[in-house]
Design a protein around this motif. Structure first.
Motif, PDB file in Angstrom:
ATOM      1  N   HIS A 266      74.972  53.428 -15.742  1.00  0.00           N
ATOM      2  CA  HIS A 266      76.155  52.862 -15.230  1.00  0.00           C
ATOM      3  C   HIS A 266      76.597  51.511 -16.083  1.00  0.00           C
ATOM      4  O   HIS A 266      75.495  50.863 -16.456  1.00  0.00           O
ATOM      5  N   SER A 267      77.419  51.259 -16.242  1.00  0.00           N
ATOM      6  CA  SER A 267      78.189  49.961 -17.025  1.00  0.00           C
ATOM      7  C   SER A 267      78.045  48.902 -16.485  1.00  0.00           C
ATOM      8  O   SER A 267      77.900  47.739 -17.112  1.00  0.00           O
ATOM      9  N   ARG A 268      77.847  48.538 -15.137  1.00  0.00           N
ATOM     10  CA  ARG A 268      77.612  47.267 -14.433  1.00  0.00           C
ATOM     11  C   ARG A 268      78.743  46.290 -14.834  1.00  0.00           C
ATOM     12  O   ARG A 268      78.739  45.196 -14.881  1.00  0.00           O
ATOM     13  N   ASN A 274      86.669  43.015 -11.874  1.00  0.00           N
ATOM     14  CA  ASN A 274      87.259  42.625 -10.643  1.00  0.00           C
ATOM     15  C   ASN A 274      87.738  40.885 -11.004  1.00  0.00           C
ATOM     16  O   ASN A 274      88.429  40.376 -10.103  1.00  0.00           O
ATOM     17  N   TYR A 366      73.714  44.538  -6.340  1.00  0.00           N
ATOM     18  CA  TYR A 366      74.204  45.956  -7.101  1.00  0.00           C
ATOM     19  C   TYR A 366      73.616  47.061  -6.464  1.00  0.00           C
ATOM     20  O   TYR A 366      72.120  47.346  -6.483  1.00  0.00           O
ATOM     21  N   ASN A 409      87.200  51.831  -0.471  1.00  0.00           N
ATOM     22  CA  ASN A 409      86.228  52.774  -0.747  1.00  0.00           C
ATOM     23  C   ASN A 409      85.131  52.910   0.583  1.00  0.00           C
ATOM     24  O   ASN A 409      84.386  54.044   0.727  1.00  0.00           O
TER      25      ASN A 409
END
Ligand code: FAD
Ligand code: SF4
Length: 512
Positions: A266-268, A274, A366, A409
Motif C-alpha cells: 500500500h502507498s500510505r 487528505n 495506520y 467508508n
C-alpha cells in the motif's frame, strides 16, 4: 484592501492559485486549536502530523514572501476557537475582506458560513483546487438513480483522459475498465516485500506541547523518529518510493493481510493527500508515468487498481458525503446499539486478526483498507456495534481520518448503516475469508473452521447470527440470497448451536 485568508490544517496545497503572487495586503492565517484537537479523541500521531505539516507549510509560505500569522497551540493570543481567532485577527489587523478555502468537513463548512454571516466585512470562499470533481457533482450525476462507484469512476476517467485508448474514443486502454478480480491474491509464503519508507523526524517538542496542554490522545509515538512525511518534499519522496518499489505488486496483493508486514504494497499516501500536500491528479499521473516506462514489469491490473482507488473511490466518497450530510451521521439501518468492546482501544483480544489490526493501528495510526473493512469493520458489523461508537473510533485512530472520507467508508461501506447508499450489500464475512486472505488464523487461539464450541472462531457464529437477526432487511437483496439458502440447508440443531454460541460471545464480548 487588507485581506485575511484562512488556511485550514487539511488545506496545505502549495500549488493553489492563491500563492502565485505575493501581496503585502494579504495576510494568511493558520491556527492550532483545541477546537480541532478535542472534537474527537485523536491518535497522537494524527495531531502531530497535522501540526508539523501546518508549521512547515507556514514556513514555506513565508519563505516565498507571503505574510503569515501562525498561532501555535500555546500562543497567548490563541482563543482555541476558529470563530474567535478570526474575529480577533480581523479587529487587530483592521482587515477589510475575509477569504477562505472551501472546507471538506460539514462542521467546518457550517461554522464558516456562520462566521461570514456575522462579519461586517465582505467574505468570499474559494475552491481548494484539489479534487477532480465538485462537491455537488455526484448528486447531479446520479439524480434519482442508485449510486454506483463504477459509473462515476468511468466518467471521471473519460473526462480527464486517464488510462483511455487514444485510438478509440471513449474506450478504456486495453478495452477493459476494471481489474478488480485480479486484485485478490493471497501472499505467497516466500515473498520478500520491500520495507515501508519511514521518516525519522524529532517531534518531541510537539509531544511536550500536547502533554502540557493536557490533550487526550490514543496510540503511541516514537517522538525521536516520527515516521510520517509532513512536508511536500517528503510526501513526494514517499510517492516516488511507492511507484518505484510497491506499484509493481499493488493490485495483486491489495486485499492480502499479514502478521509480518503492516503496510504491504500500500502507498500510505492518504494523509498526504487528505491534507492536500499531494494532489490526486499528480499522484495518478506519476503512477501512470511509471507504469508506462515499465510495462514489462507492471501489468495493467496494478495501475488500474491504484488509479481506481484515487479517482474512483476517493472522489465518489466525497460526493456521497456532500449529497447526504448532515443526515448521514444519524443513519443506523440495523439499529445497532452495542458498545464498542474495550479491547478496540488496547488491542488486547485473543482474536489474532483483531489483535494485529488494532495493535498496528495504535502503533502506526495506520491499517490498510482490508484490515479496516474486513477485520475491525467486519467484527463491529457482525456484533451490532452502535455506528456512532464505530465512527468515533475510526475518526480518532487513523492518521488520514477526516470526516468526509471516514464516515462514508465507516457508516457506508463498512457498516451498511446507510442501508445501501454507498454499496449494494454489507461487506461481511466469516473466518473463511480472513483465513484465505491472511496468515492470522494460523496463530490464533480460536479455530477458523469451527462454528461452535469453546474454541470456535467468533466470526463464524456472529456471521450467521447477523444474517439471522436481520433476515427481514437482507433476505430480499439479490446479492445475499445464497447466504440464506446455505443457512436453511443446515439442520435445526446446528443452527441452534451456532446461534447459542453467538449469543454467548456477544454476552462476553469484552473478554473475547
Ligand atoms: P492505498 O491502498 O495505497 O490506496 C491509495 C489511495 O486510494 C489511498 O491513499 C486513498 O486516498 C484512496 N482510497 C483507497 N480506498 C479508498 C476508499 N475506500 N475511500 C476513499 N479513498 C480511498 N481513507 C481515508 O483517507 N481516511 C479515512 O478516515 C478512512 N477511513 C476508512 C474507514 C473504513 C472502515 C474503511 C473500510 C476505509 C477507510 N478509508 C479511509 C479508506 C482506505 O482504507 C484508506 O484510504 C487507505 O487504507 C489509506 O491507505 P493507503 O494510502 O496506503 O491506501
Ligand atoms: Fe480471526 Fe477467527 Fe482467524 Fe482467529 S480464527 S484470526 S479470530 S478469523
Amino acid at each position: 484592501m487588507k485581506t485575511l485568508r484562512l488556511i485550514l490544517g487539511d488545506q496545505l496545497n502549495i500549488n493553489h492559485s492563491w500563492f502565485n503572487t505575493t501581496d503585502d495586503e494579504i495576510l494568511y492565517c493558520l491556527f492550532e486549536m483545541r477546537q480541532e484537537t478535542d472534537y474527537v479523541t485523536h491518535h497522537v500521531q494524527k495531531i502531530i502530523f497535522f501540526f508539523a505539516a501546518m508549521r512547515s507549510f507556514a514556513e514555506t509560505l513565508r519563505g516565498r514572501g507571503h505574510q503569515v500569522i501562525y498561532l501555535k497551540l500555546n500562543a497567548n493570543k490563541n482563543k482555541q476557537d476558529l470563530t474567535e481567532n478570526i474575529s480577533l485577527l480581523i479587529s487587530t489587523h483592521k482587515i477589510e475582506k475575509f477569504e477562505y478555502l472551501m472546507p471538506d468537513e460539514y462542521r467546518l463548512d457550517l461554522q464558516l458560513i456562520k462566521i461570514t454571516k456575522s462579519l461586517n466585512i465582505p467574505a468570499e470562499m474559494f475552491d481548494t483546487e484539489h479534487f477532480l470533481t465538485q462537491r455537488d457533482e455526484l448528486a447531479a450525476f446520479f439524480g434519482e438513480k442508485n449510486y454506483l462507484m463504477e459509473s462515476y469512476y468511468r466518467d471521471i476517467r473519460k473526462r480527464f483522459d486517464i488510462l483511455m485508448d487514444p485510438e478509440n474514443t471513449g474506450k478504456p486502454l486495453t478495452g477493459k475498465w476494471n481489474y478488480d478480480v485480479a486484485n485478490r491474491k493471497k501472499l505467497p509464503a516466500d515473498l520478500q516485500i520491500p520495507a515501508p519508507l519511514l521518516f525519522s523526524r524529532d517531534v518531541s517538542d510537539l509531544v511536550k506541547l500536547l502533554d502540557k496542554a493536557g490533550i487526550k490522545t490514543i496510540g503511541e509515538v516514537d517522538q525521536k523518529n516520527f515516521i510520517w512525511p509532513v512536508t511536500r518534499d517528503e510526501c513526494l519522496e514517499l510517492l516516488e518510493y511507492f511507484t518505484a518499489e510497491l506499484l509493481p505488486h499493488f493490485g495483486d496483493y491489495q486485499d492480502a493481510m499479514s502478521e509480518e508486514y503492516w503496510s504491504l504494497y500500500h502507498s500510505r499516501i492518504s494523509a498526504a493527500m487528505n491534507s492536500k500536500l499531494l494532489s490526486p491528479l499528480e499522484v495518478v499521473e506519476r503512477a501512470i508515468k511509471e507504469w508506462s516506462k515499465r510495462q514489462d514489469e507492471i501489468v495493467i491490473a496494478q495501475i488500474e487498481g491504484f488509479v481506481r482507488q484515487i479517482i474512483g473511490w476517493r472522489e465518489y466518497m466525497r460526493g456521497v458525503y456532500w449529497a447526504h450530510m448532515p443526515e448521514f451521521t444519524d443513519l443506523n439501518y440495523f439499529e445497532a446499539d452495542r458498545q464498542l468492546p474495550s479491547w478496540y482501544w488496547t488491542g488486547k483480544t485473543d482474536m489474532n486478526c483483531l489483535h494485529h489490526a488494532i495493535s498496528q493501528s495504535l502503533q502506526y495510526a495506520y491499517a490498510h483498507h482490508i484490515q479496516r473493512l474486513m477485520i475491525t469493520g467486519n467484527f463491529a458489523l457482525l456484533a451490532g456495534i452502535a455506528p456512532e461508537e464505530i465512527d468515533a473510533w475510526y475518526l480518532g485512530i487513523y492518521i488520514d481520518a477526516i470526516q468526509w472520507v471516514e464516515i462514508t467508508n465507516t457508516r457506508g461501506m463498512s457498516q451498511f448503516a446507510d442501508g445501501g447508499i454507498v454499496g449494494t450489500k454489507p461487506y461481511c464475512s466469516s473466518a473463511n475469508y480472513i483465513n484465505k486472505m491472511s496468515s492470522y488464523c494460523t496463530n490464533c487461539r480460536y479455530r477458523h473452521q469451527e462454528r461452535h464450541g469453546t474454541k470456535a472462531c467468533p466470526f463464524n457464529s456472529l456471521y450467521w447470527h447477523f444474517h439471522h437477526r436481520h433476515r427481514e432487511l437482507l433476505e430480499n437483496n439479490p446479492r445475499i440470497g445464497m447466504v440464506y439458502r446455505t443457512w436453511s440447508r443446515k439442520n435445526k440443531d446446528e443452527q441452534k448451536a451456532i446461534l447459542r454460541q453467538a449469543e454467548q460471545y456477544l454476552e462476553g464480548i469484552d473478554k473475547l
